[in-house]
Every structure is written in C-alpha cells, then in structure tokens.
Design a protein around this motif. Structure first.
Motif, mmCIF file in Angstrom:
data_model
loop_
_atom_site.group_PDB
_atom_site.id
_atom_site.type_symbol
_atom_site.label_atom_id
_atom_site.label_comp_id
_atom_site.label_asym_id
_atom_site.label_seq_id
_atom_site.Cartn_x
_atom_site.Cartn_y
_atom_site.Cartn_z
ATOM 1 N N LYS A 165 -12.755 -0.274 31.548
ATOM 2 C CA LYS A 165 -11.364 -0.477 31.948
ATOM 3 C C LYS A 165 -11.307 -1.610 32.967
ATOM 4 O O LYS A 165 -12.256 -1.854 33.717
ATOM 5 N N LEU A 166 -10.167 -2.292 33.006
ATOM 6 C CA LEU A 166 -9.981 -3.371 33.970
ATOM 7 C C LEU A 166 -8.608 -3.277 34.614
ATOM 8 O O LEU A 166 -7.681 -2.694 34.059
ATOM 9 N N ASP A 167 -8.499 -3.848 35.816
ATOM 10 C CA ASP A 167 -7.234 -3.974 36.532
ATOM 11 C C ASP A 167 -6.897 -5.450 36.653
ATOM 12 O O ASP A 167 -7.759 -6.265 37.016
ATOM 13 N N LEU A 183 -13.076 -12.958 37.314
ATOM 14 C CA LEU A 183 -13.456 -11.617 36.860
ATOM 15 C C LEU A 183 -14.526 -11.080 37.799
ATOM 16 O O LEU A 183 -15.525 -11.747 38.037
ATOM 17 N N PHE A 184 -14.315 -9.862 38.313
ATOM 18 C CA PHE A 184 -15.206 -9.331 39.345
ATOM 19 C C PHE A 184 -15.715 -7.937 38.981
ATOM 20 O O PHE A 184 -14.940 -7.053 38.598
ATOM 21 N N ALA A 185 -17.039 -7.745 39.139
ATOM 22 C CA ALA A 185 -17.685 -6.452 38.918
ATOM 23 C C ALA A 185 -18.169 -5.893 40.252
ATOM 24 O O ALA A 185 -18.904 -6.554 40.977
ATOM 25 N N THR A 207 -6.820 -12.481 38.958
ATOM 26 C CA THR A 207 -8.030 -11.754 39.340
ATOM 27 C C THR A 207 -8.150 -10.466 38.534
ATOM 28 O O THR A 207 -7.176 -9.732 38.374
ATOM 29 N N VAL A 208 -9.345 -10.228 38.023
ATOM 30 C CA VAL A 208 -9.592 -9.110 37.122
ATOM 31 C C VAL A 208 -10.752 -8.289 37.676
ATOM 32 O O VAL A 208 -11.861 -8.804 37.838
ATOM 33 N N LEU A 209 -10.496 -7.037 37.989
ATOM 34 C CA LEU A 209 -11.531 -6.134 38.486
ATOM 35 C C LEU A 209 -11.934 -5.195 37.358
ATOM 36 O O LEU A 209 -11.065 -4.589 36.724
ATOM 37 N N ILE A 210 -13.234 -5.072 37.111
ATOM 38 C CA ILE A 210 -13.665 -4.240 35.990
ATOM 39 C C ILE A 210 -14.548 -3.078 36.447
ATOM 40 O O ILE A 210 -15.253 -3.155 37.456
ATOM 41 N N ASN A 211 -14.483 -1.998 35.689
ATOM 42 C CA ASN A 211 -15.496 -0.954 35.720
ATOM 43 C C ASN A 211 -16.463 -1.201 34.577
ATOM 44 O O ASN A 211 -16.157 -1.926 33.624
ATOM 45 N N TYR A 212 -17.623 -0.575 34.638
ATOM 46 C CA TYR A 212 -18.651 -0.748 33.615
ATOM 47 C C TYR A 212 -19.481 0.531 33.541
ATOM 48 O O TYR A 212 -19.405 1.392 34.421
ATOM 49 N N GLY A 213 -20.281 0.656 32.492
ATOM 50 C CA GLY A 213 -21.079 1.858 32.297
ATOM 51 C C GLY A 213 -22.161 2.028 33.349
ATOM 52 O O GLY A 213 -22.733 1.045 33.831
#
Length: 315
Positions: A81-83, A100-102, A129-135
């Motif tokens: 998911k991303l914001d 894009l930021f992790a 600006t895009v904040l992501i979650n990851y596995g």
C-alpha cells in the motif's frame, strides 16, 4: 505536454525553498541534547525516546498545502500500500518531480504512517511524495523489498492521472532497511528494465550495502546461506545501473551502519571516479536522521531538494 514555464517555476521554487529553509533556526537545544544523550546505540529505548522528542514538533507542524490519499494498493500483497502527498502549489499544466520513500524498521517492522512528516515536508516544497509499505521478513526475503519498490514505481507510471507527477522524474529513497530496498531496486532489480523514469537514489543510513558483512539480525531477510551473499551485495552491483546517488549518514549512527555506508561510498567512487553526493547529518542518530524532517532542523532537506533539482528530466 508539459509546460516548460511550469517546470522551470517548480525548479526555481525548489531552489528558493532550499535557500530559505537553510537559514531557519535549528530545533530547541533540548532536542539536540536529548538525541546526543543516546550516543551511537540503537534499541527499543532509543527508538521510543527519540520519537517522543519529535512527536510534539510533528504534531505542531503545518499540514497546509498538501492533499493526502492513504492506503492505495500498488500490488496484491497485504502491505503493498502507498500514501500520496500531493502539493497544491504546482502550476497548471506542470508536472512535479516524484519522491518515493520506503520507511525503516530492520526489515521486520515500521509503517508509512510513522514517516508522514517526511511526506508533508517534501509535498509542501513542490514534490509529489509517495510513502510505501512493503513486505516484512521472514515471509519476505531478499530481493522482495526491491521488487516492492519496483511495483510502486510501476503503479506511479500507470496512474499518472491520479497524482499528476512527472513519471520521467522519479526519485527512489529510503532510510535504514528502506534504503536497502531502494538501493536494491535502483541497482539490482531494475537493471534489466532501466527505462522506468527513475532519475536518482536518495539513501539514508543504509544498513546492508555489503551483504557479505551483515549482522546476525539481518539474516532474517537475507537468509542463512552465505554463498548467496555476494550476489545480494549492493556494492558489487552498483555498475549494473549507473544512477546518480545522494547518501546521508548520521553522526551518531551505529559503527556498523557507518562502515556499510563507507563501503558503498568506496564502490561508487570506484564506479564513477569521484565521490557520490554525500552528507553527514551532524548531531543526529539512526532515528533522528528521519525524525527531523518537517521541523526547524534543515540538516538534510535542502540538500535533497537540490539533488532532485539537479537531476530532474529537463524540458
């Protein structure tokens, strides 16, 4: 078609914002003293203590001029998911650069909501600006973090009408474990398909650039088979795709983190014949290096904005 005037206006705004923000005062002395008191250690007490120092500053910071859309699926995984943090000050017809930021979290924890202040900071300065979650490990193992970043990049390119960012000017970033995932995508998993609009990498306190010298805690992501570590090692792969890089490390980052960053700097020097864009965030540790964004402390923000300005796709 992109408006040339609009693009130049955005770039000028980024540069002016950098200059103005660089002149702002630093945080109150108690913040700096509180961070320094933790030294170069990392543990639950450090994470809790440093985030507690910054929580009131983030709560008080302006959220004006930013439209936020949360929990957009960029893949089928539960955490994919991303914001989106969209700036309101982009001229009509123009396209803003995309960042894009992790987030960090030792490959096993963390959430994009923990770095919302990062999203507001850059969106208020004209960056989509895009904040992501990851596995998370151990279910997600190398190179899944880089693959998740790649899926988010693909989503951005396929959904330009949603965010109105310039998909030819994407910058991939992360702190701590997120920096490893950003670098894995930038140098390894994207090497075979480089026409993705990514113009540079922004890596803060990368913990595992040299997979052959990881700590035992990192094996939850890299696995136990040491014979696989060489091909997982970012420092061996920087030549696979020659993206520009901005690196930052905290003055009080753990010695293991500082060693890993030095190895990546050496690898990039060998690749390019010159040092990468690099800065030590004075007075900061592994947590405050990301927590300080959106406060009066401008340790890294203007430098990152300048790196983006220098590397966007030109009209």
């Amino acid at each position: 078609m992109r408006s040339v005037y609009g693009v130049l206006t955005i770039l000028a705004g980024i540069a002016m914002g950098s200059a103005v923000q660089a002149q702002m005062s630093a945080n109150p002395p108690e913040i700096a003293e509180g961070v320094r008191a933790f030294g170069d250690k990392l543990g639950p007490n450090v994470v809790k203590g440093v985030t507690a120092l910054y929580r009131p500053l983030h709560a008080a910071a302006s959220k004006d001029g930013v439209a936020v859309t949360k929990d957009i699926a960029y893949g089928e995984g539960e955490r994919q998911k991303l914001d989106l943090y969209l700036p309101a000050n982009v001229p009509t017809g123009a396209k803003a650069p995309i960042l894009l930021f992790a987030h960090g979290g030792g490959f096993v924890r963390g959430d994009k909501q923990d770095v919302a202040h990062f999203g507001y900071y850059f969106a208020q300065r004209g960056i989509v600006t895009v904040l992501i979650n990851y596995g998370f490990a151990p279910q997600a193992r190398f190179p899944s973090g880089g693959e998740d970043v790649g899926k988010a990049v693909t989503w951005l390119r396929n959904n330009a009408s949603v965010h109105s960012g310039d998909t030819r000017s994407i910058f991939v970033s992360g702190n701590s474990a997120g920096a490893t995932h950003a670098a894995t995508y930038g140098f390894i998993t994207s090497a075979a398909v480089p026409d993705d609009g990514v113009r540079g990498l922004i890596l803060m306190s990368i913990p595992t650039a040299d997979a052959e010298n990881i700590g035992p805690q990192d094996k939850v992501y890299y696995g136990e088979d040491a014979s696989q570590y060489p091909q997982m090692s970012i420092i061996r792969r920087v030549g696979d795709r020659k993206l520009p890089v901005f690196m930052a490390v905290a003055e009080f980052d753990m010695p293991s983190i500082q060693r890993q960053n030095k190895r990546l700097i050496d690898a990039l020097f060998d690749r390019d014949g010159r040092l990468p864009n690099y800065k030590t965030a004075l007075g900061h540790n592994h947590i405050s290096i990301i927590e300080h964004f959106g406060t009066a402390d401008e340790s890294l923000g203007p430098d990152i904005l300048e790196f983006i300005r220098e590397n966007v796709a030109k009209p």
